[in-house]
Design a protein around this motif. Structure first.
Motif, mmCIF file in Angstrom:
data_model
loop_
_atom_site.group_PDB
_atom_site.id
_atom_site.type_symbol
_atom_site.label_atom_id
_atom_site.label_comp_id
_atom_site.label_asym_id
_atom_site.label_seq_id
_atom_site.Cartn_x
_atom_site.Cartn_y
_atom_site.Cartn_z
ATOM 1 N N VAL A 277 22.028 -13.081 -16.582
ATOM 2 C CA VAL A 277 22.540 -14.457 -16.627
ATOM 3 C C VAL A 277 23.117 -14.851 -15.275
ATOM 4 O O VAL A 277 22.830 -15.941 -14.744
ATOM 5 N N MET A 278 23.929 -13.979 -14.661
ATOM 6 C CA MET A 278 24.516 -14.298 -13.360
ATOM 7 C C MET A 278 23.452 -14.428 -12.282
ATOM 8 O O MET A 278 23.535 -15.304 -11.413
ATOM 9 N N THR A 279 22.436 -13.561 -12.341
ATOM 10 C CA THR A 279 21.348 -13.631 -11.371
ATOM 11 C C THR A 279 20.611 -14.952 -11.478
ATOM 12 O O THR A 279 20.305 -15.605 -10.474
ATOM 13 N N THR A 280 20.323 -15.381 -12.700
ATOM 14 C CA THR A 280 19.599 -16.626 -12.919
ATOM 15 C C THR A 280 20.418 -17.830 -12.465
ATOM 16 O O THR A 280 19.906 -18.741 -11.801
ATOM 17 N N VAL A 281 21.703 -17.840 -12.823
ATOM 18 C CA VAL A 281 22.564 -18.954 -12.429
ATOM 19 C C VAL A 281 22.630 -19.075 -10.908
ATOM 20 O O VAL A 281 22.545 -20.177 -10.341
ATOM 21 N N SER A 282 22.747 -17.937 -10.211
ATOM 22 C CA SER A 282 22.867 -17.960 -8.765
ATOM 23 C C SER A 282 21.547 -18.316 -8.089
ATOM 24 O O SER A 282 21.490 -19.192 -7.225
ATOM 25 N N ALA A 283 20.458 -17.635 -8.485
ATOM 26 C CA ALA A 283 19.171 -17.814 -7.811
ATOM 27 C C ALA A 283 18.536 -19.155 -8.117
ATOM 28 O O ALA A 283 17.856 -19.734 -7.265
ATOM 29 N N VAL A 284 18.729 -19.659 -9.317
ATOM 30 C CA VAL A 284 18.079 -20.911 -9.722
ATOM 31 C C VAL A 284 19.060 -22.081 -9.638
ATOM 32 O O VAL A 284 18.848 -23.043 -8.899
ATOM 33 N N GLY A 285 20.154 -21.975 -10.384
ATOM 34 C CA GLY A 285 21.089 -23.088 -10.453
ATOM 35 C C GLY A 285 21.806 -23.364 -9.151
ATOM 36 O O GLY A 285 21.757 -24.479 -8.614
ATOM 37 N N MET A 286 22.463 -22.346 -8.578
ATOM 38 C CA MET A 286 23.268 -22.567 -7.377
ATOM 39 C C MET A 286 22.404 -22.801 -6.143
ATOM 40 O O MET A 286 22.762 -23.582 -5.263
ATOM 41 N N ALA A 287 21.258 -22.123 -6.053
ATOM 42 C CA ALA A 287 20.381 -22.323 -4.896
ATOM 43 C C ALA A 287 19.868 -23.754 -4.820
ATOM 44 O O ALA A 287 19.640 -24.291 -3.738
ATOM 45 N N ARG A 288 19.686 -24.394 -5.989
ATOM 46 C CA ARG A 288 19.142 -25.751 -6.016
ATOM 47 C C ARG A 288 20.213 -26.831 -6.093
ATOM 48 O O ARG A 288 20.050 -27.918 -5.534
ATOM 49 N N LEU A 289 21.309 -26.540 -6.784
ATOM 50 C CA LEU A 289 22.289 -27.583 -7.068
ATOM 51 C C LEU A 289 23.640 -27.362 -6.394
ATOM 52 O O LEU A 289 24.509 -28.222 -6.471
ATOM 53 N N GLY A 290 23.820 -26.200 -5.764
ATOM 54 C CA GLY A 290 25.133 -25.841 -5.239
ATOM 55 C C GLY A 290 25.666 -26.779 -4.177
ATOM 56 O O GLY A 290 26.877 -26.894 -3.996
ATOM 57 N N THR A 291 24.774 -27.460 -3.453
ATOM 58 C CA THR A 291 25.224 -28.347 -2.379
ATOM 59 C C THR A 291 25.661 -29.719 -2.874
ATOM 60 O O THR A 291 26.131 -30.537 -2.084
ATOM 61 N N ARG A 292 25.525 -30.000 -4.143
ATOM 62 C CA ARG A 292 25.820 -31.334 -4.665
ATOM 63 C C ARG A 292 27.307 -31.579 -4.884
ATOM 64 O O ARG A 292 27.721 -32.715 -5.086
ATOM 65 N N TRP A 293 28.121 -30.503 -4.889
ATOM 66 C CA TRP A 293 29.554 -30.659 -5.137
ATOM 67 C C TRP A 293 30.336 -29.991 -4.011
ATOM 68 O O TRP A 293 29.860 -29.030 -3.400
ATOM 69 N N PRO A 294 31.559 -30.458 -3.732
ATOM 70 C CA PRO A 294 32.385 -29.831 -2.681
ATOM 71 C C PRO A 294 32.645 -28.365 -2.997
ATOM 72 O O PRO A 294 33.052 -28.019 -4.115
ATOM 73 N N ALA A 295 32.423 -27.502 -2.012
ATOM 74 C CA ALA A 295 32.473 -26.061 -2.260
ATOM 75 C C ALA A 295 33.853 -25.589 -2.703
ATOM 76 O O ALA A 295 33.983 -24.824 -3.665
ATOM 77 N N LEU A 296 34.907 -26.016 -2.010
ATOM 78 C CA LEU A 296 36.245 -25.520 -2.324
ATOM 79 C C LEU A 296 36.710 -25.989 -3.697
ATOM 80 O O LEU A 296 37.201 -25.200 -4.508
ATOM 81 N N ARG A 297 36.579 -27.270 -3.973
ATOM 82 C CA ARG A 297 37.013 -27.792 -5.271
ATOM 83 C C ARG A 297 36.222 -27.160 -6.409
ATOM 84 O O ARG A 297 36.776 -26.819 -7.461
ATOM 85 N N SER A 298 34.936 -26.966 -6.214
ATOM 86 C CA SER A 298 34.093 -26.382 -7.257
ATOM 87 C C SER A 298 34.459 -24.925 -7.505
ATOM 88 O O SER A 298 34.474 -24.460 -8.648
ATOM 89 N N ALA A 299 34.761 -24.193 -6.423
ATOM 90 C CA ALA A 299 35.174 -22.796 -6.583
ATOM 91 C C ALA A 299 36.465 -22.697 -7.386
ATOM 92 O O ALA A 299 36.631 -21.805 -8.231
ATOM 93 N N LYS A 300 37.400 -23.611 -7.132
ATOM 94 C CA LYS A 300 38.667 -23.631 -7.876
ATOM 95 C C LYS A 300 38.423 -23.823 -9.379
ATOM 96 O O LYS A 300 38.986 -23.101 -10.208
ATOM 97 N N CYS A 301 37.581 -24.782 -9.720
ATOM 98 C CA CYS A 301 37.297 -25.055 -11.131
ATOM 99 C C CYS A 301 36.585 -23.884 -11.796
ATOM 100 O O CYS A 301 36.860 -23.544 -12.964
ATOM 101 N N ALA A 302 35.671 -23.248 -11.071
ATOM 102 C CA ALA A 302 34.944 -22.104 -11.630
ATOM 103 C C ALA A 302 35.891 -20.939 -11.908
ATOM 104 O O ALA A 302 35.790 -20.261 -12.937
ATOM 105 N N ALA A 303 36.839 -20.697 -10.991
ATOM 106 C CA ALA A 303 37.814 -19.622 -11.197
ATOM 107 C C ALA A 303 38.660 -19.884 -12.434
ATOM 108 O O ALA A 303 38.929 -18.966 -13.230
ATOM 109 N N ALA A 304 39.082 -21.130 -12.625
ATOM 110 C CA ALA A 304 39.864 -21.472 -13.809
ATOM 111 C C ALA A 304 39.051 -21.220 -15.086
ATOM 112 O O ALA A 304 39.589 -20.752 -16.099
#
Length: 409
Positions: A277-304
């Motif tokens: 699941v983590m591999t798929t999310v990173s390789a597919v989801g984040m590789a394609r969509l990761g640039t659409r949101w601010p990195a720092l704010r998004s990392a904060k929300c993911a940690a929560a």
């Protein structure tokens, strides 16, 4: 000027990315390899010289055995990435992979001989060499702009997540042949990595201003970055997050044994699904969509999100425990990609090898801390370790919030 100071344009950047992803996968697989092996071994009611060495409680011995590899990786991460900035990525990576083969072979021998101190020693040596993961991450970041940085880092992360699948799955499926066999297989898997490294990575540039090795090591290791006020909150966030995440990674097998009565094979299988699941999310989801949101704010929300899921995990059982544990990997994959992209974009001028080495160093430090402390907390029950992990990850989200509120510049 260091051999890596000049920006390198790779003739085949996609091939280079695949090579370093493969090297990172096999290196990190060695960290996760013992998880399905050691938990049943130390939880066994039958005592032997290995799981009851010197009469020490098995939970404490398990914590020490789990801490040995990341402790070695801590020292390796502090130096290898920074040294590759100066001596060249390929030179340092080749040496570390060669020594890792020796570490795996020694671990297999010590486990077969029921020699607990030797096993801990060789796991430390293997971890020291697996600090080369910071070099692999630096190479992935070096590929920008030939390969967009978020894509390269996401693919690198997906390989590391896949390693957490390959390692436990390899251990769970082959341990019936002998607990030492998975370590022999890991040693053999390193050999093609050395060949690929030689043929596909470009040669390092000659050193124009050679410096004594110990001076270079002292002046340019990643540990020096910890003292920079600029990185204070970033360092705190990475350390707190990795303490919490490794509380989950290292001790959910023990929780599954204690509360769900899982076997080593079942632990390997659920870990495989989690990492898929983590591999798929990173390789597919984040590789394609990761640039659409601010990195720092998004990392904060993911940690929560990770913190909340770990709080609730001990209250699950049966099939719900399977599903919930696997879903914990989704926000974690998101956090890793966004946080690393933020760090490379904001602090890459400090040296990508040093920055990636710092992140890996802090990850290993968190691993060691929770491995040792978790052995004591485990005496209360594995659920308490998961709740402890949630607390630390929530603190990491708070640190990222403070970083977000800092004035620009």
């Amino acid at each position: 000027m260091s051999s890596s100071a000049v920006s390198v344009r790779y003739a085949h950047p996609q091939a280079v990315l695949w090579v370093v992803c493969l090297i990172g996968l096999i290196a990190v697989a060695g960290i996760a390899l013992p998880y399905p092996i050691l938990a049943p071994l130390f939880a066994a009611t039958t005592h032997n010289d290995f799981n009851h060495w010197l009469g020490i409680a098995p939970q404490i011995l398990l914590g020490i055995a789990l801490a040995a590899n990341p402790l070695g990786m801590l020292f390796g991460s502090a130096t290898l990435g920074a040294l590759s900035d100066h001596y060249g990525r390929r030179r340092v990576l080749a040496l570390s992979l060669t020594l890792a083969v020796a570490g795996y072979l020694g671990s297999a021998w010590a486990l077969a001989a029921d020699w607990y101190p030797g096993f801990v020693l060789f796991r430390f040596l293997t971890g020291l060499c697996e600090g080369s993961v910071s070099i692999c991450r630096a190479i992935a970041a070096d590929l920008h702009p030939q390969i967009e940085r978020t894509k390269a880092i996401s693919w690198m992360n997906s390989a590391l997540y896949a390693a957490w699948l390959v390692g436990p799955l390899l251990g769970g499926l082959t341990m019936h042949l002998g607990n030492h066999v998975p370590f022999l297989i890991a040693a053999l898997a390193m050999l093609p990595c050395l060949l690929l490294l030689y043929f596909l990575l470009p040669p390092d540039l000659p050193l124009s201003q050679p410096q004594p090795f110990w001076r270079q090591l002292r002046q340019h290791n990643s540990l020096n970055l910890v003292r920079l006020p600029l990185l204070r909150l970033v360092v705190a966030a990475q350390l707190l997050y990795t303490i919490g995440l490794n509380a989950f990674y290292e001790y959910y097998p023990l929780w599954l044994v204690e509360q769900q009565q899982f076997s080593g094979l079942q632990i390997g299988l659920i870990t495989a699904v989690l990492c898929a699941v983590m591999t798929t999310v990173s390789a597919v989801g984040m590789a394609r969509l990761g640039t659409r949101w601010p990195a720092l704010r998004s990392a904060k929300c993911a940690a929560a999100g990770v913190a909340l899921m770990l709080v609730l995990l001990p209250f699950t059982s049966g099939q719900l425990a399977w599903v919930w544990l696997v879903l914990c990997g989704v926000p974690n994959a998101m956090f890793s990609a966004w946080f690393q992209v933020y760090c490379t974009e904001q602090y890459g001028e400090l040296g990508l090898g040093r920055v990636m080495g710092l992140l890996t160093l802090l990850m290993c430090c968190g691993n060691v801390i929770i491995a040792l402390a978790g052995g004591v907390i485990a005496l209360l029950g594995a659920s308490w370790i998961l709740w402890t992990g949630a607390l630390f990850i929530a603190a990491a989200a708070w640190a990222l919030r403070q970083q977000e509120l800092k004035p620009a510049g």
